[in-house]
Design a protein around this motif. Sequence first.
Motif, mmCIF file in Angstrom:
data_model
loop_
_atom_site.group_PDB
_atom_site.id
_atom_site.type_symbol
_atom_site.label_atom_id
_atom_site.label_comp_id
_atom_site.label_asym_id
_atom_site.label_seq_id
_atom_site.Cartn_x
_atom_site.Cartn_y
_atom_site.Cartn_z
ATOM 1 N N GLY A 56 0.561 -0.926 -0.291
ATOM 2 C CA GLY A 56 0.049 -0.341 -0.413
ATOM 3 C C GLY A 56 1.261 1.148 -0.052
ATOM 4 N N TYR A 57 1.806 0.919 -0.666
ATOM 5 C CA TYR A 57 2.997 2.590 -0.261
ATOM 6 C C TYR A 57 4.350 2.346 -1.026
ATOM 7 C CZ TYR A 57 5.981 0.850 3.172
ATOM 8 O OH TYR A 57 7.110 -0.003 3.719
ATOM 9 N N ASP A 58 4.576 2.957 -2.009
ATOM 10 C CA ASP A 58 6.184 3.004 -2.173
ATOM 11 C C ASP A 58 7.129 3.437 -1.646
ATOM 12 O OD1 ASP A 58 5.271 0.790 -4.832
ATOM 13 O OD2 ASP A 58 3.986 2.323 -5.352
ATOM 14 N N THR A 59 8.414 3.435 -2.252
ATOM 15 C CA THR A 59 9.284 4.332 -1.623
ATOM 16 C C THR A 59 10.453 4.439 -2.864
ATOM 17 O OG1 THR A 59 11.075 2.660 -0.362
ATOM 18 C CG2 THR A 59 9.143 4.041 1.074
ATOM 19 N N GLU A 60 11.211 5.049 -3.040
ATOM 20 C CA GLU A 60 12.062 5.415 -4.556
ATOM 21 C C GLU A 60 13.334 6.605 -3.674
ATOM 22 O OE1 GLU A 60 12.070 7.894 -8.845
ATOM 23 O OE2 GLU A 60 10.582 8.028 -7.780
ATOM 24 N N LEU A 61 14.251 5.807 -4.257
ATOM 25 C CA LEU A 61 15.549 6.653 -3.933
ATOM 26 C C LEU A 61 15.881 7.971 -4.420
ATOM 27 C CD1 LEU A 61 17.795 4.022 -1.692
ATOM 28 C CD2 LEU A 61 16.336 5.959 -0.700
ATOM 29 N N VAL A 62 15.787 8.639 -5.091
ATOM 30 C CA VAL A 62 15.623 9.864 -5.642
ATOM 31 C C VAL A 62 16.965 10.323 -6.128
ATOM 32 C CG1 VAL A 62 14.800 11.980 -6.535
ATOM 33 C CG2 VAL A 62 13.506 10.622 -5.684
ATOM 34 N N SER A 63 17.880 10.061 -5.092
ATOM 35 C CA SER A 63 19.070 10.191 -5.269
ATOM 36 C C SER A 63 20.323 9.679 -3.587
ATOM 37 C CB SER A 63 19.466 11.422 -5.597
ATOM 38 O OG SER A 63 18.998 13.056 -4.210
ATOM 39 N N ILE A 64 20.890 9.557 -3.814
ATOM 40 C CA ILE A 64 22.069 8.821 -2.923
ATOM 41 C C ILE A 64 22.895 9.552 -3.705
ATOM 42 C CG2 ILE A 64 23.456 7.010 -1.999
ATOM 43 C CD1 ILE A 64 20.973 5.454 -2.680
ATOM 44 N N ASP A 65 24.065 11.344 -2.579
ATOM 45 C CA ASP A 65 25.292 11.565 -3.011
ATOM 46 C C ASP A 65 26.308 11.072 -1.834
ATOM 47 O OD1 ASP A 65 23.755 12.867 -5.186
ATOM 48 O OD2 ASP A 65 23.046 14.409 -3.949
ATOM 49 N N LEU A 66 27.324 10.565 -2.252
ATOM 50 C CA LEU A 66 28.654 10.826 -1.588
ATOM 51 C C LEU A 66 28.583 12.393 -0.531
ATOM 52 C CD1 LEU A 66 30.953 9.402 0.196
ATOM 53 C CD2 LEU A 66 31.481 9.596 -1.815
ATOM 54 N N ILE A 67 29.099 12.336 0.403
ATOM 55 C CA ILE A 67 29.278 13.522 0.804
ATOM 56 C C ILE A 67 30.755 14.060 0.955
ATOM 57 C CG2 ILE A 67 29.431 15.514 2.348
ATOM 58 C CD1 ILE A 67 26.470 14.936 2.775
ATOM 59 N N ARG A 68 31.286 13.361 1.854
ATOM 60 C CA ARG A 68 32.411 13.221 2.099
ATOM 61 C C ARG A 68 33.244 11.991 2.194
ATOM 62 N NH1 ARG A 68 35.525 17.416 4.471
ATOM 63 N NH2 ARG A 68 37.241 16.515 3.727
ATOM 64 N N GLU A 69 34.361 11.198 2.088
ATOM 65 C CA GLU A 69 34.815 9.968 2.712
ATOM 66 C C GLU A 69 36.306 9.976 3.379
ATOM 67 O OE1 GLU A 69 35.146 6.240 -0.803
ATOM 68 O OE2 GLU A 69 37.569 7.211 -0.354
ATOM 69 N N ILE A 70 36.466 10.279 4.153
ATOM 70 C CA ILE A 70 37.660 10.314 4.780
ATOM 71 C C ILE A 70 38.924 9.281 5.149
ATOM 72 C CG2 ILE A 70 38.792 12.435 7.007
ATOM 73 C CD1 ILE A 70 36.266 14.007 7.011
ATOM 74 N N GLU A 71 39.929 8.998 4.783
ATOM 75 C CA GLU A 71 40.752 8.420 5.683
ATOM 76 C C GLU A 71 41.481 8.971 6.772
ATOM 77 O OE1 GLU A 71 44.371 4.706 3.598
ATOM 78 O OE2 GLU A 71 43.905 7.072 2.418
ATOM 79 N N HIS A 72 41.404 7.795 7.827
ATOM 80 C CA HIS A 72 42.357 8.575 9.371
ATOM 81 C C HIS A 72 43.702 7.465 9.214
ATOM 82 C CE1 HIS A 72 38.604 11.488 10.226
ATOM 83 N NE2 HIS A 72 38.119 9.892 9.782
ATOM 84 N N PRO A 73 44.708 8.342 8.509
ATOM 85 C CA PRO A 73 45.900 6.570 8.340
ATOM 86 C C PRO A 73 46.572 6.542 9.882
ATOM 87 C CG PRO A 73 46.291 8.913 6.901
ATOM 88 C CD PRO A 73 45.007 9.172 7.726
ATOM 89 N N ALA A 74 46.699 5.312 10.206
ATOM 90 C CA ALA A 74 47.429 4.823 11.768
ATOM 91 C C ALA A 74 48.461 5.370 11.591
ATOM 92 C CB ALA A 74 47.502 3.463 11.594
ATOM 93 N N ASN A 75 49.304 5.967 13.163
ATOM 94 C CA ASN A 75 50.188 6.693 13.277
ATOM 95 C C ASN A 75 51.095 5.605 13.257
ATOM 96 O OD1 ASN A 75 49.117 9.071 13.705
ATOM 97 N ND2 ASN A 75 48.762 8.973 15.416
ATOM 98 N N ASN A 76 51.068 4.742 13.106
ATOM 99 C CA ASN A 76 51.980 3.420 13.982
ATOM 100 C C ASN A 76 51.743 2.490 12.403
ATOM 101 O OD1 ASN A 76 49.618 2.136 13.786
ATOM 102 N ND2 ASN A 76 50.740 0.594 15.764
#
Length: 303
Positions: A52-72
């Motif tokens: 009785g209902y439908d969902t539609e993903l109109v858009s999916i946008d990647l905002i940020r992808e941040i890498e946190h390198p390990a100190n060691n």
Amino acid sequence: MTELTSRLTDQQLKVLYSALHSDRVGFNPKGFAHVQQWDVRRFLIRVFGFGGYDTELVSIDLIREIEHPANNGGKSRWTVAYRVHQRLTVKDIAGRPIATFDGVATGDAQNQPSLGDAHDGAVKEADSQSLKRAAVNLGDAFGLSLYNGGKTNPVVLWSAAHPHLTIKGPVAGQDEAKPEDPPVEPEPDVTSSEPEPEPTRPAAVPDPDPTPPPARAVPQQEQPAPAPSAAPAAQQQRPGAMPATGPNERQTALDSMWEAARAVNFADGLPAQFETAFGHPIEQGTAAEFRQARDLMTGSAAA
């Protein structure tokens, strides 16, 4: 039904007019009230039926992808954020579309050891929040009242499109006195960095006897101290948030539990699960309970 043509049955309207039961309200780590995504879907099925209902993903946008390198020189950790625009369409019992609602939300997954898990967690959070924001257009049964100061008291009460029904039941005619509107509370501040800017939960009233049941008794020094009643409202601790007291054993255990919850992407579900497991909210928990919850999440993560 009256002579007024309606695409909704009286039974559907009764559910839509109904107040949001407090048992359906959860609170995220910062004390913001919300309903769960699965609960929204449950009520969509209850009101509009299977299919009785439908969902539609109109858009999916990647905002940020941040890498946190390990100190060691070890394995990097990742923080990812997505924005999702979702569209919800509800239908009448004959399967004809009645209305369409849009919801837009961002979601993030912070400091994750797996890049794939970080993307997956961020998309899931944004998907969940965007659906809830679309569904809130359907009224109190879908969390609209929470925007009125975090309360569950119904705010819709009646509709001129369906004058034969109100939250109190059928009325004699259109001239019948309508239920009185509740006081309007301020909406939440959406300018903060909170990923889910839902309505804030009202300040908690300290439990007059916060001692756990005998089966879970702990040393007295581990018992949470109630907040001073004379403290300004702005300084009162929000439920589920870390107390503002100095470092001690209980605070250390609480910090460790939240760190473990974030590591397994379970921060949203922790308050409700904690209360289910221990019989009281997090703000009434003890150091021993915090450590037990942490160990359970750490063990599940290791598995």
